[in-house]
Each structure stands twice: as C-alpha cells, then as structure tokens.
Enzyme design. Structure first.
Site, PDB file in Angstrom:
ATOM      1  N   ILE A  84      41.115  35.711  37.500  1.00  0.00           N
ATOM      2  CA  ILE A  84      41.681  36.508  36.403  1.00  0.00           C
ATOM      3  C   ILE A  84      41.402  35.819  35.070  1.00  0.00           C
ATOM      4  O   ILE A  84      40.996  36.461  34.101  1.00  0.00           O
ATOM      5  CB  ILE A  84      43.189  36.735  36.604  1.00  0.00           C
ATOM      6  N   HIS A  85      41.600  34.513  35.025  1.00  0.00           N
ATOM      7  CA  HIS A  85      41.315  33.749  33.805  1.00  0.00           C
ATOM      8  C   HIS A  85      39.826  33.865  33.450  1.00  0.00           C
ATOM      9  O   HIS A  85      39.474  34.060  32.276  1.00  0.00           O
ATOM     10  CB  HIS A  85      41.706  32.285  33.996  1.00  0.00           C
ATOM     11  N   ALA A  86      38.970  33.769  34.461  1.00  0.00           N
ATOM     12  CA  ALA A  86      37.524  33.864  34.215  1.00  0.00           C
ATOM     13  C   ALA A  86      37.162  35.229  33.643  1.00  0.00           C
ATOM     14  O   ALA A  86      36.386  35.326  32.683  1.00  0.00           O
ATOM     15  CB  ALA A  86      36.760  33.606  35.517  1.00  0.00           C
TER      16      ALA A  86
ATOM     17  N   THR B 103      38.355  35.446  30.080  1.00  0.00           N
ATOM     18  CA  THR B 103      37.468  34.650  29.232  1.00  0.00           C
ATOM     19  C   THR B 103      36.180  35.418  28.949  1.00  0.00           C
ATOM     20  O   THR B 103      35.737  35.495  27.794  1.00  0.00           O
ATOM     21  CB  THR B 103      37.153  33.298  29.904  1.00  0.00           C
TER      22      THR B 103
END
Length: 111
Positions: A83-85, A88
C-alpha cells in the site's frame, strides 16, 4: 483462491516499486532545482523528465503484476508495504506530471 505470491516475493516487489518511484522523484527534484536556478538547459531537463517517466513505468510494471495476479484469481496477501509503495508511486507520478507542466510554462515565458 490459490496463493499467487509469497510474502517475501511481495515484499521484494513492493520495494522495487518504492525504489523506482524514488529514483523518479530524485530526477524530478533535479529538474525542479534546475528551474529554480533559472537553468535553461531544456534538453537536459527533458532528458531527466524522460528518465523519471521510465522509472515510473518500471515501478508501474511491478504494481501491474500484482493486479494481474488478483485478476487471475490468485491470492495476493494484504501488505501495508505494498500500500505504501502504491501510494508512493501515485504521489510521485503526480509530481512528475506537475513538473512537466511547469517546464512548459517556463519555456513558453521565454518565447
């Protein structure tokens, strides 16, 4: 639903998305620095933007692999890192698009 990818494989893919998106951000920031310093080397600026877009495409390929797994009824484990990737990648894609518009504005003011 059968398992499509291991947690370790998913972490590697997530880190590749982050790596390539981060490379794109570095290139994009370099372009913004050039604009801020009134550097009018638009050939170098365009090369950096094109390189940033290539990095984003690489990151997007990794993300697309995950989407295709799920589309083919393969289980992709929940991952905060993925999710963070994805966040980003989305953010930096927007930054590069905005920078492209800024470059056009700077170039047009000179004409």
């Amino acid at each position: 639903m059968e398992l499509g990818i291991s947690r370790d494989e998913l972490n590697i893919i997530s880190m590749n998305v982050i790596l390539h998106a981060g490379n794109a951000r570095d290139l994009n920031m370099s372009v913004l620095d050039m604009l801020a310093e009134n550097d009018k080397n638009y050939i170098a600026i365009e090369e950096k933007i094109n390189s940033a877009k290539k990095e984003l495409n690489e990151a997007h390929k990794f993300q697309t692999d995950m989407i295709q797994l799920e589309a083919n009824n393969k289980e992709v484990p929940f991952s905060v890192l993925l999710i963070h990737a994805q966040d980003t990648l989305m953010t930096i894609t927007s930054e590069v698009l905005m920078t492209e518009k800024m470059v056009k504005i700077f170039k047009n003011k000179e004409d």
